[in-house]
Design an enzyme around this catalytic site. Structure first.
Site, PDB file in Angstrom:
ATOM      1  CG  ASP A  19     -31.967  58.183  46.299  1.00 36.24           C
ATOM      2  OD1 ASP A  19     -31.144  57.358  45.891  1.00 36.24           O
ATOM      3  OD2 ASP A  19     -32.797  57.942  47.198  1.00 36.24           O
ATOM      4  CG  ASP A  44     -31.950  64.064  48.775  1.00 36.94           C
ATOM      5  OD1 ASP A  44     -32.516  63.169  49.431  1.00 36.94           O
ATOM      6  OD2 ASP A  44     -32.009  64.135  47.524  1.00 36.94           O
TER       7      ASP A  44
HETATM    8  C1  BG6 Z   1     -35.935  59.249  47.779  1.00 35.71           C
HETATM    9  C2  BG6 Z   1     -36.161  59.237  46.293  1.00 35.71           C
HETATM   10  O1  BG6 Z   1     -34.610  59.547  48.067  1.00 35.71           O
HETATM   11  O2  BG6 Z   1     -36.273  57.994  48.350  1.00 35.71           O
HETATM   12  C3  BG6 Z   1     -37.598  58.816  45.990  1.00 35.71           C
HETATM   13  O3  BG6 Z   1     -35.921  60.527  45.754  1.00 35.71           O
HETATM   14  C4  BG6 Z   1     -37.900  57.482  46.655  1.00 35.71           C
HETATM   15  O4  BG6 Z   1     -37.798  58.751  44.588  1.00 35.71           O
HETATM   16  C5  BG6 Z   1     -37.634  57.577  48.143  1.00 35.71           C
HETATM   17  O5  BG6 Z   1     -39.257  57.109  46.428  1.00 35.71           O
HETATM   18  C6  BG6 Z   1     -37.874  56.269  48.882  1.00 35.71           C
HETATM   19  O6  BG6 Z   1     -36.911  55.344  48.470  1.00 35.71           O
HETATM   20  P1  BG6 Z   1     -36.837  53.830  48.930  1.00 35.71           P
HETATM   21  O7  BG6 Z   1     -35.416  53.443  48.582  1.00 35.71           O
HETATM   22  O8  BG6 Z   1     -37.103  53.767  50.390  1.00 35.71           O
HETATM   23  O9  BG6 Z   1     -37.862  53.077  48.142  1.00 35.71           O
HETATM   24 MG    MG Z   2     -33.228  63.539  46.039  1.00 39.85          MG
END
Ligand code: BG6
Ligand code: MG
Length: 213
Positions: free
Chosen positions: A11, A9
């Site tokens: 984030d 993963d």
């Molecule tokens: C994930 C995060 O990696 O990505 C979430 O943990 C987030 O919190 C999701 O909502 C979608 O992210 P993005 O950048 O497409 O808005």
């Molecule tokens: Mg994550």
């Protein structure tokens, strides 16, 4: 079956964007007069952008919002979020994470990203990691977000690795459920340790070097 590939993963595992998500969603929530705090923010971990918005709107007390209005709110948040992402630099991916990734590659493991984020290409670029991973599966190539296994199944397909030979590394319960559902081994780090659903529980990112010997 022995682990041959590791799917990370992004984030909360490779880098920490939680505060950026929080700040951007908070501005949107304040603008709409919606209560939002860090506890609610924690529920957004691993969840897609639109599903995150729905969680925040649980506290919205106004008239029902149209699809267009919801898209506008998500775009407002994403513009703020991308401004914050643009302040990131390669040192926002720690030395321990970098060293561990390189050591895993030296040991012959294939390495991939499996992230719900549509901003994955920008984040990897800011960290100086564009082109580093053997495969990148992200919010741009999936139709079902975690806990659906799709993002990891696609990453494994890109790598050409059977699911049973993949280890998924996650900081979100939704991500651990996705990895388990996809028939992969799972390793929890950070918040995901609390759900006790993973095959391995990690205190430090470098613990991977013990799991993948
Ligand atoms: C994930 C995060 O990696 O990505 C979430 O943990 C987030 O919190 C999701 O909502 C979608 O992210 P993005 O950048 O497409 O808005
Ligand atoms: Mg994550």
């Amino acid at each position: 079956m022995a682990i041959q590939s590791v799917i990370f993963d992004l984030d909360g595992v490779i880098c920490f964007t939680d505060q950026f998500h929080y700040q951007a969603w908070k501005k949107m929530a304040d603008k709409m007069g919606i209560y939002f705090d860090e506890v609610i923010n924690n529920r957004l971990r691993g969840v897609s952008r639109m599903a995150s918005l729905e969680i925040i709107l649980e506290r919205y007390e106004g008239e029902p919002l149209s699809v267009e209005k919801k898209e506008e709110l998500a775009e407002y948040k994403n513009d703020l979020y991308r401004e914050l992402l643009n302040t990131m630099k390669p040192s926002d991916c720690s030395k321990v994470v970098r060293r561990t990734l390189h050591e895993l590659r030296n040991r012959g493991y294939l390495l991939a990203i499996g992230s719900s984020s549509k901003n994955t290409p920008l984040i990897l670029e800011r960290l100086g990691l564009s082109g580093f991973f053997d495969a990148v599966s992200d919010g741009n190539n999936i139709t079902h977000s975690k806990p659906d296994p799709e993002v990891f199944v696609k990453a494994a397909e890109m790598l050409g690795s059977p699911a049973a030979e993949c280890l998924v590394v996650e900081d979100a319960e939704a991500g651990i459920r996705a990895g388990n559902g996809g028939g992969m081994k799972t390793a929890a780090i950070g918040d995901a340790v609390n759900c006790h659903l993973a095959d391995y529980e990690m205190e430090h990112f470098s613990d991977l070097l013990k799991i993948c010997e």
